[in-house]
Design an enzyme around this catalytic site. Structure first.
Site, PDB file in Angstrom:
ATOM      1  N   SER A 242       0.870  -1.177   0.000  1.00 30.24           N
ATOM      2  CA  SER A 242       0.000   0.000   0.000  1.00 30.24           C
ATOM      3  C   SER A 242       0.905   1.225   0.000  1.00 30.24           C
ATOM      4  CB  SER A 242      -0.869   0.005   1.260  1.00 30.24           C
ATOM      5  OG  SER A 242      -0.028   0.186   2.378  1.00 30.24           O
ATOM      6  N   LYS A 243       0.288   2.378  -0.132  1.00 27.67           N
ATOM      7  CA  LYS A 243       1.121   3.585  -0.167  1.00 27.67           C
ATOM      8  C   LYS A 243       1.919   3.735   1.127  1.00 27.67           C
ATOM      9  CE  LYS A 243      -1.993   5.649  -3.219  1.00 27.67           C
ATOM     10  NZ  LYS A 243      -3.378   5.666  -2.833  1.00 27.67           N
TER      11      LYS A 243
END
Ligand code: GLU
Length: 296
Positions: A242-243
């Site tokens: 994920s970011k």
């Protein structure tokens, strides 16, 4: 299956594609091509608070740079509220969905009072407080009544046999949220059926939603698609990319490398002889068909 195969990639426009989402896009494209079927893109922008303006265009552009171009114009969930309402109305009319007045705090209190503080993925398992009526409290959300349903079993094309007792493990889940937004579960099921999707190919993080979606498909009398969940790309901390743990926006300056990297996650060889994205994709289709034992 042949010509009637219809697959889709259904990104939420919360940011640009990253390695993980490209893997799901590539797998769904390869599967559609391996079945001589059609491949669609649906922009899942129901959760307007999480959507980033312009991310839809960016995603479509990134896909195109990698040679992944949908066969039909992309559909936007934000424009399809009437369809979701019709589906909810039909569930309500048949007594399969009910209004719920509970806040998160109400749910936590009811669970604590009954001594069964059930939680799943950080979500409280709804104890069914409003199943028997609102008793004068104002309706907030709408839920599916899962109580009458036996455990759901299905065959994932990659993960093999799966099963989940939704009533017990998940509980009566939300179809329309207290903030008025449509829940992913309802929107995705209605759209997959409306678009004639025969095969769902998506990341393994979504596999856990499948039983809920099958319950809804049955409740709405919709055809059941086949399901295939692709391996996840993990971040440096071993969790889903994920970011927050290192996912970077894709460098589409190197689309061929991106395809090779996504292909490697799917167990495909590097295909060093491919000179262009089109070459790579063409070579990858029969390999995917072989890997998934797709008769051609
Ligand atoms: N919109 C969902 C997501 O991006 C995927 C939905 C699906 O493929 O079923 O996580």
């Amino acid at each position: 299956m042949g010509a009637e195969y219809r697959g889709r990639f259904a990104p939420s426009p919360t940011g640009p594609l990253h390695t993980g989402s490209l893997v799901a896009a590539l797998a769904s494209w390869l599967d559609a091509r391996a079945h001589q079927g059609r491949w669609l893109v649906r922009i899942e922008d129901v959760d307007t608070q999480r959507c980033v303006p312009g991310a839809d265009h960016l995603i479509l552009e990134q896909l195109a740079q990698c040679g992944l171009v949908p066969d039909e114009p992309p559909v936007y969930q934000s424009k399809r509220g009437d369809l979701y309402q019709q589906a909810l109305d039909s569930l309500i009319a048949r007594g399969l969905a009910y209004p719920c007045a509970c806040t998160r705090l109400d749910i936590a209190r009811a669970l604590a009072a009954s001594g069964q503080a059930r939680e799943r993925h950080g979500e409280l398992v709804y104890p069914g407080t409003c199943r028997g009526g609102l008793h004068g409290r104002p309706a907030r959300a709408w839920r599916l009544d899962t109580q009458a349903h036996a455990p759901v079993s299905w065959q994932d094309r990659l993960l093999g046999p799966q099963s989940q007792d939704v009533a017990h493990e998940v509980g009566d889940f939300v179809l329309k949220r207290a903030d008025g937004l449509w829940a992913y579960q309802l929107a995705v099921v209605v759209d997959d059926a409306a678009q004639g999707i025969t095969d769902i190919v998506r990341g393994e993080d979504l596999a856990d939603n499948t039983a809920r979606q099958i319950l809804l498909e049955r409740a709405l009398g919709l055809p059941l698609p086949r399901y295939l969940h692709t391996p996840l790309v993990l971040g440096a901390n071993g969790e889903k990319l994920s970011k927050q743990n290192g996912a970077q926006a894709l460098d589409t300056g190197e689309p061929l490398t991106l395809l090779r990297q996504a292909g490697a996650v799917l167990g495909l060889p590097w295909l060093a002889s491919a000179a262009t994205t089109q070459d790579w994709l063409q070579q990858a289709v029969p390999l995917w068909a072989e890997r998934l034992k797709i008769k051609r």
